[in-house]
Motif scaffolding. Sequence first.
Motif, mmCIF file in Angstrom:
data_model
loop_
_atom_site.group_PDB
_atom_site.id
_atom_site.type_symbol
_atom_site.label_atom_id
_atom_site.label_comp_id
_atom_site.label_asym_id
_atom_site.label_seq_id
_atom_site.Cartn_x
_atom_site.Cartn_y
_atom_site.Cartn_z
ATOM 1 N N THR A 137 24.461 7.712 -17.182
ATOM 2 C CA THR A 137 24.816 8.750 -16.218
ATOM 3 C C THR A 137 24.772 8.247 -14.786
ATOM 4 O O THR A 137 25.346 8.871 -13.894
ATOM 5 N N GLY A 138 24.088 7.116 -14.547
ATOM 6 C CA GLY A 138 23.827 6.719 -13.175
ATOM 7 C C GLY A 138 22.844 7.676 -12.524
ATOM 8 O O GLY A 138 22.166 8.456 -13.199
ATOM 9 N N GLY A 139 22.762 7.619 -11.211
ATOM 10 C CA GLY A 139 21.874 8.512 -10.493
ATOM 11 C C GLY A 139 20.628 7.804 -9.996
ATOM 12 O O GLY A 139 20.415 6.613 -10.248
ATOM 13 N N LEU A 155 24.253 11.890 -10.052
ATOM 14 C CA LEU A 155 24.841 11.334 -11.275
ATOM 15 C C LEU A 155 26.283 10.912 -11.020
ATOM 16 O O LEU A 155 27.047 11.613 -10.369
ATOM 17 N N SER A 156 26.639 9.744 -11.569
ATOM 18 C CA SER A 156 28.022 9.288 -11.457
ATOM 19 C C SER A 156 28.862 9.753 -12.636
ATOM 20 O O SER A 156 30.091 9.769 -12.564
ATOM 21 N N ASP A 157 28.202 10.125 -13.745
ATOM 22 C CA ASP A 157 28.905 10.618 -14.936
ATOM 23 C C ASP A 157 28.008 11.656 -15.591
ATOM 24 O O ASP A 157 26.971 11.325 -16.160
ATOM 25 N N SER A 158 28.404 12.912 -15.500
ATOM 26 C CA SER A 158 27.582 13.998 -16.031
ATOM 27 C C SER A 158 27.971 14.410 -17.444
ATOM 28 O O SER A 158 27.374 15.329 -18.004
ATOM 29 N N SER A 159 28.948 13.734 -18.061
ATOM 30 C CA SER A 159 29.425 14.160 -19.377
ATOM 31 C C SER A 159 28.325 14.095 -20.432
ATOM 32 O O SER A 159 28.245 14.946 -21.324
ATOM 33 N N ARG A 186 15.739 4.958 -18.311
ATOM 34 C CA ARG A 186 16.710 3.863 -18.183
ATOM 35 C C ARG A 186 17.742 3.925 -19.308
ATOM 36 O O ARG A 186 18.883 3.510 -19.123
ATOM 37 N N GLU A 187 17.348 4.457 -20.475
ATOM 38 C CA GLU A 187 18.315 4.641 -21.567
ATOM 39 C C GLU A 187 19.355 5.685 -21.203
ATOM 40 O O GLU A 187 20.531 5.555 -21.564
#
Length: 422
Positions: free
Chosen positions: A24-26, A143-147, A411-412
């Motif tokens: 997700t990033g962040g 978050l860079s990807d919230s999917s 981190r996962e």
Amino acid sequence: MIRSPWEIDQELGLSWYRTDFAGTGGTLRNTPDDFEVFEIANHTMSTGPYLICVLKKKNWDQHRAIKAIASGLGISQQRISFAGTKDKRAITTQYISLYNCSENDISRLSIPDISLTPVGTSQHPIGLGNLEGNEFKIRIRGLSDSSLVVSPESFIQTIAEGVPNYVGYQRFGVIRPVTHHIGLEILKGNYQEAIRVMIGKPGIRMEEREQEGRACYLDTEDPAQCLHLLPNRLSLERSVLHYLVSSPHDYLGAIRSLPRTLRSMYVSAVQSWIFNVTLSLRIEEGRSLYEPDVGDRLIWPDGRTDQTTSATVRAATVQTKRGKCGLALLLPGGTFVPGPGDDDKNISHILEQQGITSDMFGTITKTLDTTFAGSFRPILMKTDLSISHIEEDTIVRFSLPPGQYATTILRELMKSDPISMI
């Protein structure tokens, strides 16, 4: 399984992710309020000399907080005990015990962002055995990807099944991942070099004065000169330098002048690093984290341990599938005797590469007045995890047993640059 792209993960032995999505990033800990830790413990109260208090602190390093409390009460730090070290940039709640202190003493204590609430007395101080676990409530921002967090069922299931139980970044540091390097030199009896690493080794994102102070020590090893350069906030380094000013070249004494918990931390970081590297080697070699091989170590919830043989590996496989026991690694210490398993062989090889023997753990136990006998650590961590949302941010809640790290779960999920996770 996918390999981590981050150089520091490879350095610290956190080489793999169990989950294979991009992440997700962040970032974590944009403010201390984003990271909350609640200690789980069950203390039996009785009449005794130890006052049990709930310590709540915000944005305080554990050792600095204990030092501040001791100073405020006018007592030695040795009279304060706790079960586990909590995060600095966070709001943390835990129990501590104070020897021969009264509730009246506590009521006069005033330290910003620290509160102490007496809850009873005991015949015994709080120790590691009192810690049952920790609950976490953590906010992830940016978050860079919230999917993934919109439909997190698959991720939650994977975490429930178990991911590599790596020792997390807090044990080693990210800005300056030096703790295990200091411990390696201490184990070898290279106390002068241990101090050089502790004071002088540079890190990233350091302010100018810190850079100058650390570089000065590497160049000159002059404690008085470096004291004028290092910022006051580096209280650990400054206390070591003050000792060396008054006792030149007594490098072992400088290390022994530190609180026992800190002295222990350096050597235990070596054990933790060896665990991480060995666990990553197991993954790299394609061996299961869930089913035992001949020679693997096993651990039961009550702490009982065993090692599989060709005659018992089938029964052990049944037991692990039923959740009765799990796979573990034996962290090396003074009593470490390698067995025939591949993990033990890898540990022996790492020790040989680093020039470390089991006798060194025994020697340093006496030298530092701490114990490094070796211990078992499960190779999997599992938890029931929940994910919710506030505005554009994600809230993650879970609990972990003692010695397991929230950042290993996070981190996962995030797969962010480790610098964004401290």
